[in-house]
Design an enzyme around this catalytic site. Structure first.
Site, PDB file in Angstrom:
ATOM      1  N   ASP A  46      -2.719  37.622 -12.473  1.00 36.43           N
ATOM      2  CA  ASP A  46      -3.477  36.736 -11.992  1.00 36.43           C
ATOM      3  C   ASP A  46      -4.728  37.070 -12.295  1.00 36.43           C
ATOM      4  O   ASP A  46      -5.379  38.020 -12.074  1.00 36.43           O
ATOM      5  CB  ASP A  46      -3.177  36.825 -10.243  1.00 36.43           C
ATOM      6  CG  ASP A  46      -3.765  35.902  -9.613  1.00 36.43           C
ATOM      7  OD1 ASP A  46      -3.689  34.634 -10.019  1.00 36.43           O
ATOM      8  OD2 ASP A  46      -4.632  36.302  -8.468  1.00 36.43           O
TER       9      ASP A  46
ATOM     10  N   LYS B  93       3.420  39.257  -4.086  1.00 37.70           N
ATOM     11  CA  LYS B  93       1.939  38.715  -4.421  1.00 37.70           C
ATOM     12  C   LYS B  93       1.089  40.047  -3.879  1.00 37.70           C
ATOM     13  O   LYS B  93       1.343  40.988  -3.398  1.00 37.70           O
ATOM     14  CB  LYS B  93       1.570  37.649  -3.641  1.00 37.70           C
ATOM     15  CG  LYS B  93       2.570  36.375  -3.920  1.00 37.70           C
ATOM     16  CD  LYS B  93       1.901  35.830  -5.361  1.00 37.70           C
ATOM     17  CE  LYS B  93       1.014  34.826  -4.688  1.00 37.70           C
ATOM     18  NZ  LYS B  93       0.340  34.097  -5.955  1.00 37.70           N
TER      19      LYS B  93
ATOM     20  N   ARG C 139       0.716  -1.267   0.158  1.00 40.95           N
ATOM     21  CA  ARG C 139      -0.029   0.005   0.042  1.00 40.95           C
ATOM     22  C   ARG C 139       0.833   1.237   0.200  1.00 40.95           C
ATOM     23  O   ARG C 139       0.637   2.094  -0.904  1.00 40.95           O
ATOM     24  CB  ARG C 139      -1.154  -0.011   1.311  1.00 40.95           C
ATOM     25  CG  ARG C 139      -1.763   1.241   1.420  1.00 40.95           C
ATOM     26  CD  ARG C 139      -2.232   1.764   0.153  1.00 40.95           C
ATOM     27  NE  ARG C 139      -3.140   1.034  -0.740  1.00 40.95           N
ATOM     28  CZ  ARG C 139      -3.361   1.191  -2.083  1.00 40.95           C
ATOM     29  NH1 ARG C 139      -2.982   2.138  -2.782  1.00 40.95           N
ATOM     30  NH2 ARG C 139      -4.176   0.149  -2.523  1.00 40.95           N
TER      31      ARG C 139
ATOM     32  N   GLU D 141       3.152  40.218  -9.044  1.00 44.01           N
ATOM     33  CA  GLU D 141       1.876  39.844  -9.336  1.00 44.01           C
ATOM     34  C   GLU D 141       0.927  41.019  -9.765  1.00 44.01           C
ATOM     35  O   GLU D 141       1.178  42.114  -9.004  1.00 44.01           O
ATOM     36  CB  GLU D 141       1.183  39.363  -8.142  1.00 44.01           C
ATOM     37  CG  GLU D 141      -0.345  38.482  -8.497  1.00 44.01           C
ATOM     38  CD  GLU D 141      -0.959  37.913  -7.480  1.00 44.01           C
ATOM     39  OE1 GLU D 141      -2.096  38.591  -6.924  1.00 44.01           O
ATOM     40  OE2 GLU D 141      -0.444  37.071  -7.011  1.00 44.01           O
TER      41      GLU D 141
ATOM     42  N   LYS E 145       1.605  24.995  -4.238  1.00 51.28           N
ATOM     43  CA  LYS E 145       0.427  24.379  -3.578  1.00 51.28           C
ATOM     44  C   LYS E 145       0.456  23.088  -3.617  1.00 51.28           C
ATOM     45  O   LYS E 145      -0.029  22.365  -4.305  1.00 51.28           O
ATOM     46  CB  LYS E 145      -0.603  24.798  -4.347  1.00 51.28           C
ATOM     47  CG  LYS E 145      -1.087  26.184  -4.398  1.00 51.28           C
ATOM     48  CD  LYS E 145      -2.160  27.083  -5.171  1.00 51.28           C
ATOM     49  CE  LYS E 145      -2.360  28.283  -5.349  1.00 51.28           C
ATOM     50  NZ  LYS E 145      -3.299  28.752  -6.117  1.00 51.28           N
TER      51      LYS E 145
END
Length: 280
Positions: free
Chosen positions: A217, A166, A99, A196, A134
């Site tokens: 973005d 950002k 597994r 950004e 992410k």
């Protein structure tokens, strides 16, 4: 073949995963099998996939005293029924490792397979498919490797190896121009500055302050195309936000250099791979 990251960067994850799954022992296998029983099995693709994670699976089996011979390389395309690897050794060891080995191969092959689909969707344009931060906590090195297996490119690995301004950075300092200016004055001279932006006006501000590249973005292709034209010969352009297999081709046709896709690592479905017992 895409070379796997250094074993030292992910060995701890294999050890933790095995400890989590086996604990003090495999109660079922120990009840059914003699300690000296041996067996053979093979990993098989149950559908069309791009393979990733076999080097990790080999280590999982090795940790339980099982030999694993790879039949294909990470980064290869496989079809339903293709044998990916063969294992031989203690029967209990094979079943203990099954597994955990599959979890790694299914997860990483899923990332590689989705990445290959995005790369195919932008073929013929200048756009490169890149990943994001992410990632599953603890899995970043492996998941970004899987992106490479699928033909994508890695964005920055972490916060230390790139300056990416950002929206919350911009809000915290009062504007794109001020943010880029501070980064230019205070940041490492060895790192490029990417900012950004969400409008043509914000793009002008960032460029005027000396940004090396812009990340556009959540904007429609018409806006992205205008920013690409503004940056021509001055800065690279990356697009992000709202990117999926239905929208990525239109974004690529705007002329962007890169398209970052968070879904590569946060939403890739697991590849269908199984371990089949073939004998003693």
């Amino acid at each position: 073949m895409t070379d796997a990251p250094s074993r030292s960067t992910w060995l701890w994850l294999v050890e933790a995963a095995l400890a989590e799954d086996i604990g003090p022992g495999d109660a079922t296998s120990e009840a059914l099998l003699e300690r000296d029983a041996t067996g053979e099995a093979q990993l098989e693709a149950r559908g069309a996939i791009v393979v990733a994670g076999l080097e990790v699976a080999r280590e999982v089996f090795a940790q339980r005293g099982v030999a694993c011979e790879l039949a294909v390389a990470d980064g290869a395309a496989a079809q339903r029924g293709d044998v990916l690897a063969r294992v031989r050794g203690p029967a209990i060891g094979i079943l203990e490792a099954e597994r955990t080995a599959l979890n790694f191969v299914q997860r990483l092959s899923g990332v590689a397979t989705l990445t290959r689909a995005f790369c195919a969707a932008v073929a013929g344009t200048r756009a490169q498919i890149v990943d994001t931060r992410k990632t599953t906590p603890g899995w970043r090195t492996l998941e970004k490797w899987a992106v490479r297996c699928g033909g994508g490119r890695n964005h920055r690995m972490a916060l230390f190896d790139g300056i990416l301004i950002k929206d919350n950075h911009i809000a915290a300092v009062g504007g794109a121009r001020e943010a880029v200016t501070r980064a230019r004055e205070r940041g490492s001279r060895h790192l490029k500055i990417r900012c950004e932006v969400e409008s043509l006006e914000q793009a002008r501000e960032a460029l005027a302050a000396g940004a090396d590249s812009l990340l556009v973005d959540n904007q429609p292709p018409a806006v992205i195309e205008k920013i690409v034209e503004l940056c021509r010969g001055r800065a690279r352009v990356e697009a992000s936000g709202g990117v999926n297999l239905e929208t990525v081709a239109a974004i690529a046709r705007t002329g962007v250099d890169e398209i970052s896709v968070g879904a590569l690592t946060h939403s890739a479905p697991a590849a269908d791979v199984a371990l089949e017992w073939i004998g003693r």
